[in-house]
Design a protein around this motif. Structure first.
Motif, PDB file in Angstrom:
ATOM      1  N   GLU A   1       8.691 -24.757 -37.559  1.00 42.34           N
ATOM      2  CA  GLU A   1       8.348 -25.336 -38.873  1.00 42.34           C
ATOM      3  C   GLU A   1       9.583 -25.391 -39.768  1.00 42.34           C
ATOM      4  OE1 GLU A   1       5.046 -23.961 -41.255  1.00 42.34           O
ATOM      5  OE2 GLU A   1       3.888 -23.470 -39.480  1.00 42.34           O
TER       6      GLU A   1
ATOM      7  N   TYR B   1       1.147 -21.224 -48.365  1.00 44.30           N
ATOM      8  CA  TYR B   1       0.606 -21.922 -47.185  1.00 44.30           C
ATOM      9  C   TYR B   1       0.304 -20.895 -46.103  1.00 44.30           C
ATOM     10  CZ  TYR B   1       0.058 -25.350 -43.443  1.00 44.30           C
ATOM     11  OH  TYR B   1      -0.445 -26.116 -42.422  1.00 44.30           O
TER      12      TYR B   1
ATOM     13  N   CYS C   1       1.906 -28.393 -39.468  1.00 43.50           N
ATOM     14  CA  CYS C   1       2.056 -27.502 -40.620  1.00 43.50           C
ATOM     15  C   CYS C   1       3.196 -27.953 -41.542  1.00 43.50           C
ATOM     16  CB  CYS C   1       2.246 -26.058 -40.157  1.00 43.50           C
ATOM     17  SG  CYS C   1       0.708 -25.380 -39.498  1.00 43.50           S
TER      18      CYS C   1
ATOM     19  N   CYS D   1      -1.223 -20.418 -42.106  1.00 42.72           N
ATOM     20  CA  CYS D   1      -1.631 -21.125 -40.891  1.00 42.72           C
ATOM     21  C   CYS D   1      -3.072 -20.784 -40.559  1.00 42.72           C
ATOM     22  CB  CYS D   1      -0.731 -20.747 -39.717  1.00 42.72           C
ATOM     23  SG  CYS D   1       0.918 -21.429 -39.909  1.00 42.72           S
TER      24      CYS D   1
ATOM     25  N   HIS E   1       6.267 -20.943 -33.503  1.00 45.18           N
ATOM     26  CA  HIS E   1       5.653 -21.845 -34.488  1.00 45.18           C
ATOM     27  C   HIS E   1       6.417 -21.894 -35.817  1.00 45.18           C
ATOM     28  CE1 HIS E   1       2.617 -24.294 -36.293  1.00 45.18           C
ATOM     29  NE2 HIS E   1       2.194 -23.365 -37.131  1.00 45.18           N
TER      30      HIS E   1
HETATM   31 ZN    ZN Z   1       1.069 -23.330 -38.841  1.00 45.21          ZN
END
Ligand code: ZN
Ligand code: AMP
Length: 462
Positions: free
Chosen positions: A237, A25, A208, A27, A233
């Motif tokens: 998450e 993954y 996210c 961002c 961030h």
């Molecule tokens: Zn993100």
């Protein structure tokens, strides 16, 4: 493969969750404006690591999200009186155009935040139920002191008397409860969802956690982003995802360093940025920037200067000329193959396997081109050796993406043939006029002796 993991601050041997597969993954962009080349450095890195895993035989599922609702987007779309949907659609299209120009291969999925609100609401409901989140007067907040591992990625320490933060972006000193869901207020205009947790819109961080969970599951192999995303961030998450699933969120956290201008991070707020379109307006080939990024280590800051970019444009041009000349090179019957080709290729692999060391891999690529250049100077090469070098260059380029591909326009080839005939007849002025016409079509002819030529992309800074 060896990977530096931000979580453990160590280089570790990569071991995938499922044999032969990588769940990744990254961002993605917040589509409120054109991306700048600092963002592009990070996106090029996402592409490179995906290509490297594929090079080593992994099947990669890469998810890059599109953040199409956040504070900045709402503000800008209101100021320009453009509906949020039209506004973000326009900038996502520009984003896809830009990444195509630097040969970023498409990710497996590009989910949009606004298509996944249901998943965000589901996670927030669960977090409230589990006691990690609470409702305040202006939104639903995550209570960071409830998550005992808060700070494990970035090293921040949770203090006493925490405040609350509603804005999506905040600095390293603001270690606070953060908004998962922001209740509607006038500033939001018609941007809201009527959800069970209240009328409002999501915070950035929950986007996210929701999209990674929906498309990749509870635990991911790799999560990447620029270093500025480590806190808050990515820390947030982790708090959201691990509280929600009760499982480890990410095995390897990979962060790429910034592109700098005059020693400072390139950013919109410092007004020290260039977009790819700016570079194109200055006559640069976007791939010169790709080459510049490849030549630096992703964990080192990269200082951007125009002089440097010019240097890379020249190198890019040399690479492509050498490759074309090699393809045209006369073949002899020799069956000997320089063993150095295999050594170079295995060193190329070693570099890539050592924490994505594209700088050292590129050095091997140049070594192979040097070998080709010697043969080009000689004027001939053994048939099998030629094939081997070309095949090896192509395999390397599957990761690097700097060799021109695609057919050359038929009209341009016709012009070049005509020019060749004119040169044979010593009609230099007419031949020169045709060269100009070819240049106007975006190509350049390089003569091989008196009787042959190659055509390469026209580059202005060589
Ligand atoms: Zn993100
Ligand atoms: P944003 O659209 O601002 O969320 O940024 C998208 C990505 O670009 C994030 O992964 C950021 O970390 C990254 N980024 C932002 N500025 C820079 C920079 N100057 N150099 C490299 N990456 C950056």
């Amino acid at each position: 493969m060896i990977i530096y993991n931000t979580l453990t601050k160590e280089k570790e041997t990569f071991s995938p969750l499922e044999k032969g597969k990588v769940k990744m993954y990254c961002c993605g962009p917040t589509v409120y404006d054109y991306v700048h080349i600092g963002n592009l450095r990070t996106f090029i890195f996402y592409d490179i690591i995906k290509r490297i895993f594929e090079h080593f035989g992994y099947e990669v599922k890469q998810v890059i999200n599109i953040t199409d609702v956040d504070d900045k987007i709402i503000k800008n779309s209101m100021e320009t009186k453009t509906g949020i949907y039209r506004y973000t659609k326009m900038f996502s299209e520009f984003f896809f155009e830009d990444i195509g120009k630097v040969k970023i291969e498409p990710a497996t999925i590009y989910p949009r935040a606004t298509d996944n609100i249901d998943k965000m609401v589901e996670i927030i409901e669960a977090l409230i139920q589990k006691g990690f989140a609470y409702k305040a007067e202006d939104g639903v907040y995550y209570s960071i002191e409830k998550f005992k591992d808060y700070g494990k990625l970035s090293g921040v320490k949770v203090g006493q008397g925490l405040s609350r933060i509603k804005s999506d972006e905040y600095d390293k000193l603001s270690i606070s409860d953060f908004a998962l869901w922001k209740f509607w207020d006038e500033k939001d205009g018609d941007v809201f969802w009527d959800a069970s947790i209240g009328k409002g819109r999501p915070g950035w961080h929950i986007e996210c956690s929701a999209m990674s969970n929906r498309f990749l599951g509870d635990t991911l192999d790799i999560h990447c982003g620029g270093v500025d995303l480590i806190f808050p961030h990515h820390e947030n998450e982790i708090a959201q995802s691990e509280a929600y699933t009760g499982k480890k969120f990410v095995n390897y956290w990979v962060h790429s360093e910034h592109l700098l201008v005059d020693g400072r991070k390139m950013s919109k707020s410092l007004h020290n940025f260039y977009t790819l379109r700016d570079l194109e307006d200055m006559g640069f080939d976007p791939l010169s920037f790709r080459l510049m990024c490849l030549d630096s280590n992703y964990r080192d800051k990269l200082d951007f200067t125009m002089d440097n970019l010019k240097r890379y444009e020249k190198t890019l041009n040399d690479i492509n000329i050498s490759f074309k000349l090699l393809e045209k090179l006369n073949e002899s019957d020799s069956v000997e193959i320089n063993e150095e080709v295999d050594t170079i290729y295995s060193k190329f692999d070693e570099a890539l396997a050592d924490d994505f060391d594209t700088h050292s891999a590129l050095a091997q690529f140049f070594k192979l081109l040097d070998l080709a250049n010697i043969k080009i100077k000689d004027g001939r090469i053994g048939k099998s050796e030629k094939k081997k070098i070309i095949d090896t260059i192509m395999k390397m380029d599957k990761v690097l993406g700097v060799i021109d591909k695609g057919d050359i326009n038929k009209d341009v080839i016709e012009l070049a043939d005509k020019r060749k005939e004119l040169r044979k007849e010593s009609k230099w002025a007419e031949a020169d006029a045709i060269r100009k016409e070819i240049l106007n079509n975006g190509y350049n002819v390089v003569d091989i002796g008196d009787s042959d030529y190659i055509i390469v992309k026209k580059r202005n800074h060589v």
